[in-house]
Design a protein around this motif. Structure first.
Motif, PDB file in Angstrom:
ATOM      1  N   LYS A 172      56.734  27.682 -47.258  1.00 19.06           N
ATOM      2  CA  LYS A 172      56.103  28.884 -46.730  1.00 19.06           C
ATOM      3  C   LYS A 172      56.426  29.048 -45.247  1.00 19.06           C
ATOM      4  O   LYS A 172      56.609  28.060 -44.540  1.00 19.06           O
TER       5      LYS A 172
ATOM      6  N   PRO B 296      46.502  24.768 -44.192  1.00 18.31           N
ATOM      7  CA  PRO B 296      45.640  25.682 -44.952  1.00 18.31           C
ATOM      8  C   PRO B 296      44.801  24.932 -45.981  1.00 18.31           C
ATOM      9  O   PRO B 296      45.160  23.838 -46.424  1.00 18.31           O
ATOM     10  N   SER B 297      43.706  25.524 -46.341  1.00 24.33           N
ATOM     11  CA  SER B 297      42.896  24.961 -47.417  1.00 24.33           C
ATOM     12  C   SER B 297      43.707  24.972 -48.707  1.00 24.33           C
ATOM     13  O   SER B 297      44.392  25.947 -49.020  1.00 24.33           O
TER      14      SER B 297
ATOM     15  N   ASP C  48      53.479  23.937 -48.384  1.00 18.13           N
ATOM     16  CA  ASP C  48      53.186  23.890 -46.956  1.00 18.13           C
ATOM     17  C   ASP C  48      53.917  22.744 -46.279  1.00 18.13           C
ATOM     18  O   ASP C  48      54.204  22.807 -45.086  1.00 18.13           O
TER      19      ASP C  48
ATOM     20  N   GLN D 171      47.405  23.040 -37.894  1.00 16.15           N
ATOM     21  CA  GLN D 171      46.408  23.459 -38.871  1.00 16.15           C
ATOM     22  C   GLN D 171      47.028  23.575 -40.259  1.00 16.15           C
ATOM     23  O   GLN D 171      48.012  24.282 -40.455  1.00 16.15           O
TER      24      GLN D 171
ATOM     25  N   ALA E  47      46.297  22.972 -49.345  1.00 16.84           N
ATOM     26  CA  ALA E  47      47.710  22.789 -49.004  1.00 16.84           C
ATOM     27  C   ALA E  47      48.461  22.079 -50.125  1.00 16.84           C
ATOM     28  O   ALA E  47      47.934  21.172 -50.771  1.00 16.84           O
TER      29      ALA E  47
END
Length: 253
Positions: free
Chosen positions: A175, A56-57, A149, A54, A59
């Motif tokens: 991250k 993240p929005s 990310d 997944q 990224a």
């Protein structure tokens, strides 16, 4: 002033434009051998990053040693913001032209003085506005660049004078839970990296040295071989095998 950096030469600029953006037929028009090593900058993104995980929005991705930018544009298919950094100003100028115009002319050497003019393009479905290119030293990345990310560093490590300097900086760039993808043929040469700085105790086991530098801040997720092919002219090609590894940023510092 003439640069001593071979990656500022027009010869390598033309080679790398074809390496990054040329079609299979433009790079290697033969039916035997070599085809498994084509489209390396694309494969670094498609195969190197675990896109099933997944994201993240919004990224962010960082392409270190981005060369003329193909992997950066491929990252933009998945990430909202991509930063591409390369030490060569000539490569960054070409990448910026690709970003602004979506195309760049290249002169492919065929033999002797015979060349073919190509017009190479970024795929129209890629949002080029997501990508920012800048000239910089991967060993001294600017302090305000933020966290990412995804970070990729393809065929960069063995071209740095002090590779450990970059490896020690990576934990603060990625991250927790983020991904790091590295490829390198471990072609150690004194002209780029003093032997005292080769990974793995003088390159007796370079990957072991890479692993020691990254753990425990990163956990090894996967390791495999990736061939790549660079065309010099119609009958001469560089076929190399990079060692690829994907890492996950842990909670360790």
């Amino acid at each position: 002033m003439v640069s001593n950096n071979p990656y500022e030469s027009d010869e390598l600029l033309q080679q790398y434009l074809v390496f990054h953006y040329g079609t299979g037929a433009q790079q290697f028009p033969y039916v035997f051998g070599g085809s498994d090593a084509l489209h390396f900058p694309v494969r670094c993104v498609v195969e190197g990053v675990d896109w099933a995980a997944q994201m993240p929005s919004g990224a962010r991705a960082l392409d270190l040693g981005c060369s003329v930018g193909r992997s950066s544009f491929e990252l933009a298919r998945h990430c909202q913001e991509v930063v591409g950094i390369d030490y060569s100003q000539a490569f960054i100028d070409a990448a910026n032209r690709m970003a602004s115009e979506g195309r760049h002319a290249a002169r492919r050497l065929d033999e002797g003085s015979a060349t073919t003019q190509l017009m190479l393009e970024v795929a129209p479905e890629v949002d080029r506005s997501r990508v920012h290119f800048e000239q910089g030293d991967a060993q001294r990345i600017r302090a305000d660049i933020g966290q990412f990310d995804v970070v990729i560093a393809c065929n960069l490590i063995c071209r740095l004078p002090e590779p450990v300097r970059l490896l020690q900086r990576l934990p603060e760039l990625i991250k927790p839970g983020g991904q790091l993808f590295i490829t390198t043929p471990f072609t150690w040469l004194e002209e780029y990296t003093p032997s005292a700085n080769w990974l793995g105790e003088g390159a007796q086991d370079s990957f072991a040295g890479l692993r020691r530098a990254l753990e425990p801040a990163f956990a090894l997720d996967a390791q495999w071989d990736m061939p790549f092919l660079i065309r010099e002219h119609a009958r001469k090609f560089q076929y190399s095998i990079a060692q690829a590894s994907r890492w996950r940023r842990t909670s360790f510092k």
